[in-house]
Write an enzyme that holds these catalytic residues in place. Structure first.
Site, PDB file in Angstrom:
ATOM      1  N   GLU A  56     -31.487  22.645 -18.650  1.00  0.00           N
ATOM      2  CA  GLU A  56     -31.669  21.354 -17.977  1.00  0.00           C
ATOM      3  C   GLU A  56     -33.061  21.260 -17.359  1.00  0.00           C
ATOM      4  OE1 GLU A  56     -29.559  18.841 -17.847  1.00  0.00           O
ATOM      5  OE2 GLU A  56     -27.623  19.722 -18.411  1.00  0.00           O
ATOM      6  N   HIS A  66     -31.392  19.646 -22.435  1.00  0.00           N
ATOM      7  CA  HIS A  66     -30.999  18.423 -21.719  1.00  0.00           C
ATOM      8  C   HIS A  66     -31.963  18.100 -20.582  1.00  0.00           C
ATOM      9  CE1 HIS A  66     -26.756  17.884 -23.208  1.00  0.00           C
ATOM     10  NE2 HIS A  66     -27.039  19.098 -23.664  1.00  0.00           N
ATOM     11  N   GLU A  88     -32.269  11.554 -22.409  1.00  0.00           N
ATOM     12  CA  GLU A  88     -32.941  12.755 -21.894  1.00  0.00           C
ATOM     13  C   GLU A  88     -34.092  13.131 -22.833  1.00  0.00           C
ATOM     14  OE1 GLU A  88     -28.583  13.898 -20.115  1.00  0.00           O
ATOM     15  OE2 GLU A  88     -29.523  15.300 -21.500  1.00  0.00           O
ATOM     16  N   HIS A 121     -27.784  13.825 -25.461  1.00  0.00           N
ATOM     17  CA  HIS A 121     -27.854  12.657 -24.575  1.00  0.00           C
ATOM     18  C   HIS A 121     -29.212  11.998 -24.786  1.00  0.00           C
ATOM     19  CE1 HIS A 121     -24.840  15.111 -22.059  1.00  0.00           C
ATOM     20  NE2 HIS A 121     -24.202  14.293 -22.879  1.00  0.00           N
TER      21      HIS A 121
HETATM   22 ZN   LIG Z   1     -27.532  15.901 -20.993  1.00  0.00          ZN
END
Ligand SMILES: [Zn+2]
Length: 375
Positions: A335, A259, A169, A166
């Protein structure tokens, strides 16, 4: 007054910019997709007067709750970034501050440019431990770079790390930069111990096209790469297709997919408890890694995170689940927050590029703790 986005990862649309106290903006959608949240633009205006910038379409973005408690980043020199007062009324995001200089850049998080990515890859390959591989090209024609770190051999464990599926990010690539600096430091004992037992395969940027285009979540075709791992294709998701091919060639003993999370103000990891092959051994390995991560850094915690998948209900199009199942290996989604780590709040910077780099470094110690039990 002038607002520009004609640069790497630029994203904003100007509705109105005729007076500093009422600048009206929209975030542009990812190409061929409805996702948006990443913004990055340059404002040229008048120093020392209050500016009020309103992002009108904030509530329609991918993660409207991400704006609650969120503060935007700004920079005069594009090197040092700081937070500026930002509020969300449920509809629009408003940034209110007084620039000290006439020109200032604003962004959703500290940008990580394609040029910096190329610098990182070239810097890394100066190390005798590193081999640079190009496994394919993206739809816009950019290289898919994989750094192979350590001398491959049968006995060594294959540790894969991918970041920025992504593209918005960006903390994920800051994390990788910190990890690489540590891993390639010949005076660092953790790195030396790791490279005696492992070969690292690092993809610092899984989504170069989305990054340069200023996307939040998708590639040049508007595809969310982290839903492509069951059936990647050269036409829609060459980034995943080529990396998965190389994984098949060299194997995977452990995988971390890095992420950022818009909503949750903590660092956390998501495991593979919902994959079909999940068993007691896998559960114990996961528990061991979580415990080692808690030991390695106070930035990590296990209280907050995503809901666990029901047994057998994992989404196997997601990278960490797909890789865990395909290679029967330990695999996590890592994350980091866009906002702050509420366990260790920093009112000035909140979560930042520097803290992402440090977390990348500290993650190596947690990996080292599980290496002997990976096979
Ligand atoms: Zn992500």
């Amino acid at each position: 007054m002038f607002i520009s986005t004609a640069f790497d990862s630029g994203n904003i649309e100007v509705i109105r910019a005729d007076r500093p106290d009422d600048i009206r903006l929209n975030i542009r959608k990812d190409h061929a997709s409805d996702f948006y949240q990443w913004f990055h633009f340059k404002l040229l205006s008048t120093a020392e007067i209050e500016h009020r910038l309103v992002i009108e379409n904030a509530s329609g973005s991918a993660y409207p709750k991400g704006w609650e408690g969120y503060q935007a980043f700004a920079s005069y020199d594009r090197d040092t970034w700081f937070r500026v007062p930002t509020s969300f009324d449920g509809t629009a995001v408003t940034i209110e501050f007084t620039p000290e200089q006439e020109s200032v850049f604003l962004a959703y998080f500290v940008p990580y440019s394609w040029e910096r990515h190329l610098d990182l890859v070239q810097w890394a390959q100066q190390s005798a431990w590193v081999e640079q591989k190009v496994v394919g090209t993206t739809l816009d024609g950019r290289d898919m770079n994989v750094l192979v770190i350590g001398e491959p051999s049968e006995e060594k464990r294959s540790i894969w790390i991918t970041a920025r599926q992504h593209p918005g990010e960006t903390m994920a690539e800051w994390f990788v930069e910190g990890l690489l600096e540590h891993l390639l430091n010949e005076d660092e004992p953790v790195a030396r111990q790791l490279l005696e037992q492992c070969v690292f395969y690092v993809v610092p940027n899984m989504n170069p096209d989305g990054s340069v285009r200023g996307h939040l979540r998708t590639n040049a075709a508007g595809v969310n790469l982290n839903r492509e791992w069951a059936t990647p294709s050269v036409e829609k998701s060459p980034e995943v297709f080529h990396v998965l091919n190389m994984m098949d060639e060299v194997g995977v003993d452990m995988y971390l997919d890095i992420h950022g999370d818009e909503n949750i103000p903590y660092n956390f990891i998501a495991g593979a408890e919902g994959i079909p092959s999940y068993d007691e051994r896998h559960a114990q390995l996961e528990a061991k890694f979580r415990a080692a991560y808690l030991q390695a850094t106070a930035e990590f915690q296990t209280t907050y995170g995503y809901d666990k998948d029901e047994p057998g209900k994992a989404n196997l199009t997601v990278a960490s689940n797909a890789v865990a199942e395909r290679f029967r290996c330990l695999a996590f989604t890592v994350e980091m927050p866009f906002k702050d780590n509420d366990d260790l709040p920093d009112p000035y910077q909140q979560w930042s590029d520097v803290r992402s780099q440090q977390l990348g470094r500290d993650t190596l110690r947690a990996i080292l703790a599980v290496v002997p039990t990976l096979r």
